[in-house]
Design an enzyme around this catalytic site. Structure first.
Site, PDB file in Angstrom:
ATOM      1  CB  ALA A  63     -37.442 -53.815   2.270  1.00  0.00           C
ATOM      2  N   GLY A 108     -34.457 -54.866   6.261  1.00  0.00           N
ATOM      3  CA  GLY A 108     -34.974 -53.548   6.954  1.00  0.00           C
ATOM      4  C   GLY A 108     -35.475 -53.453   8.371  1.00  0.00           C
ATOM      5  CD  GLU A 111     -31.293 -52.272   6.187  1.00  0.00           C
ATOM      6  OE1 GLU A 111     -32.163 -52.484   5.623  1.00  0.00           O
ATOM      7  OE2 GLU A 111     -30.333 -51.828   5.606  1.00  0.00           O
ATOM      8  CD  GLU A 131     -30.689 -56.671   3.286  1.00  0.00           C
ATOM      9  OE1 GLU A 131     -29.729 -57.395   3.931  1.00  0.00           O
ATOM     10  OE2 GLU A 131     -31.172 -55.800   4.147  1.00  0.00           O
TER      11      GLU A 131
END
Ligand code: CAA
Length: 258
Positions: A63, A108, A111, A131
């Site tokens: 992200a 992300g 993910e 993260e």
């Protein structure tokens, strides 16, 4: 140039996250474009999707850290929901989705790949959930899908210590199905997608739903889910085509999704 590209090759749709300068990091614009692209896939003509990243360095490097850096608690939760809703759409998409992981799949990106049905990787791919080193938890499903995909022990190591794994180790862990030289990755993904696309579409879709829905419930309920979906395939033209061809010792006619 759009931040998400869509191309159709025969019955296979190819989605490319196209923000190469930022290693295809997912900001709100990319997430919205990905969502819109999924909504626009023609499910009459498309039988398998491939998701990849632009360039030869990164699938998706996570992200967008710049965008997230100033979020409030409420905005952070909303951003997580935005990503989760879209990745759940990928996971439950009616047709199979293959991640062609062409480089970094971090945060992300890891993910997104795990929301896909199958992951193929280039030899320079790298998976990780960095993260906690940024002061946050994974937010687009990483705390849930990583443990379900590779087992709790190794997942927790990757999540707590930000341990990254290279392509071959990812394969050994069951995170990816196969590893290819980067220049061969898309051909391999297209070949696999083509094999999926050649099978009876109603049956492939029902099989995806049976596996996914069955994994969420106990075995007695899971078996019932399978029975219903198994039954739903009968009396279709594709079932008649496939079984008649077998009995007549010949190849089936192309399946029609009917
Ligand atoms: N967000 C925003 N920008 C990013 C980014 C990200 N996740 N990852 C890379 N970029 C940008 C860099 O800022 C850089 O931009 P500039 O050229 O404008 O400076 C550009 O992409 C190229 O990156 P690098 O110069 O860092 O390239 P590198 O080869 O030296 O390193 C890398 C590559 C190891 C992937 C490194 O970029 C990196 O560590 N990126 C961040 C990875 C990460 O932490 N991802 C998780 C994000 S959090 C998350 O995803 C939360 C969630 O679960 C939803």
């Amino acid at each position: 140039m759009s931040v998400v590209l869509y191309e159709q090759k025969d019955a296979v749709g190819i989605i490319t996250i196209n923000r190469e300068k930022a290693l295809n990091a997912l900001n709100s614009e990319v997430l919205d474009a990905l969502n819109k692209t999924l909504d626009e896939v023609n499910l009459e003509t498309t039988r398998c999707l491939i998701i990849t990243g632009a360039g030869q360095k990164s699938f998706v490097a996570g992200a967008d850290i710049g965008e997230m850096s100033t979020l409030t608690k409420a905005e952070g939760e909303a951003f997580g929901k935005k990503g989760n809703d879209i990745f759940r759409k990928v996971e439950t998409f009616p047709i199979p989705v293959i991640a062609a992981v062409n480089g970094f799949a971090l945060g992300g990106g890891c993910e997104l790949s795990m929301a896909c049905d199958i992951r193929l990787a280039s030899d320079n791919a790298r998976f990780g959930q960095p993260e906690v080193g940024l002061g946050i938890t994974p937010g687009f499903g990483g705390t849930q899908r990583l443990a379900r995909t590779i087992g709790v022990g190794k997942a927790k190591e990757m999540l707590y210590a930000c341990t990254q794994v290279k392509a071959e180790e990812a394969k050994a862990l069951g995170l990816v199905n196969a590893v290819y030289p980067i220049e061969e990755l898309m051909d391999a993904a297209l070949k696999l997608a083509g094999k999926i696309a050649a099978n009876a579409p109603i049956a492939v879709r029902a099989t995806k739903k049976a596996v996914n829905d069955g994994l969420q419930v106990d075995m007695d309920k899971a078996i019932e889910i399978e029975e219903k979906l198994f039954g739903s395939c009968f009396e279709t033209e594709d079932q008649k085509n496939g079984m008649t061809a077998f009995l007549e010792k010949r190849k089936p006619e192309p399946f029609l999704n009917k």
